[in-house]
Design a protein around this motif. Sequence first.
Motif, PDB file in Angstrom:
ATOM      1  N   MET A   1       0.822  -1.206   0.000  1.00  0.00           N
ATOM      2  CA  MET A   1       0.000   0.000   0.000  1.00  0.00           C
ATOM      3  C   MET A   1       0.863   1.266   0.000  1.00  0.00           C
ATOM      4  N   TRP A   4       2.233   1.650  -3.441  1.00  0.00           N
ATOM      5  CA  TRP A   4       1.192   2.061  -4.389  1.00  0.00           C
ATOM      6  C   TRP A   4       0.875   3.539  -4.228  1.00  0.00           C
ATOM      7  N   ARG A   5       0.760   4.000  -2.982  1.00  0.00           N
ATOM      8  CA  ARG A   5       0.426   5.400  -2.747  1.00  0.00           C
ATOM      9  C   ARG A   5       1.538   6.324  -3.251  1.00  0.00           C
ATOM     10  N   ALA A   8       1.414   6.382  -7.045  1.00  0.00           N
ATOM     11  CA  ALA A   8       0.266   7.125  -7.550  1.00  0.00           C
ATOM     12  C   ALA A   8       0.444   8.626  -7.365  1.00  0.00           C
ATOM     13  N   ALA A   9       1.099   9.013  -6.273  1.00  0.00           N
ATOM     14  CA  ALA A   9       1.293  10.439  -6.007  1.00  0.00           C
ATOM     15  C   ALA A   9       2.359  11.055  -6.901  1.00  0.00           C
TER      16      ALA A   9
END
Length: 298
Positions: A1, A4-5, A8-9
């Motif tokens: 997670m 992924w964050r 994505a950011a």
Amino acid sequence: MIAWRAGAAYPPAGPFVPVAGGRLATLQAGPERNARGTVVLIHGASANAADPMEGVGRLLAARGFRVIAFDRPGHGWSDRLGAATPAAQADRIAEALGSLDPGPVIVLGHSWGGAAALALALDHPERVSGLVLVAPVALPFPQRVALPWYWRLAAQPPVAWLLSRTLGPPLALYYLRGASAQAFRPQPPSEGYLERARVPLAVRPGALLSNVEDLIGLPAALERQSPRYGSLSVPVLIVSGDADPLVRIEAQAEPLAKRIPGARLLRLPGLGHMVPWVAGDRLAEAVADFLPEAASTR
């Protein structure tokens, strides 16, 4: 997670360049035509191409330079490509420059990136018109002093793989702001540094593992590389803050300047390790002043 964050950011923000076995990610700025020259930026440890680009790269672009910043192999959005040493990473960057075809370039390497910049000039001199080494790590140092036991344990392949996918990301994320503050000492961190330099990309498992491998293997790589510095024939400018607590000027920049024929040392009084951020204008000015000397080697 966490990975992924972060991804994505901070998605890829520049073109990829294909190389054997994968690709390197870049950030690019400035004019492609009628540029004053091309400057290639190579970042240090625990970083990516946005670190030097946002610190000094855009200032150089505003002065009319074409600027190409690479994510080193395994960092940012670049593939690892089995490249853990400065020489291996320099080989991949040289291959990418062959595709981009900017001609001989000024290579600016910061910290660990200084070792890669030197390797690029040593092994691919046709690509380089000059070197600007900023707070460079270039000379051998005792591994037992530089890296504590837990780093060496973490570098063992099974342990490193496990840590990078379990404890590593949350611990790295927790200490991110504090570690950045340590890197800037004695100056305070530049405003918005974590976001502008896209630092959270470094807490992803692949980047964590690459960073450990890079740091653990660096002392031996410098033992092999440093005896060749006397053969460098390109102009070299070394820039270092004399209050840098991480890469001390008396241990690296000063003796390095004596080893390289004709190298010049620019000492910045009172400055720490993050010269591209805390003295970006001064560094960009030094690169612009360095251009005629570098151009004469083409």
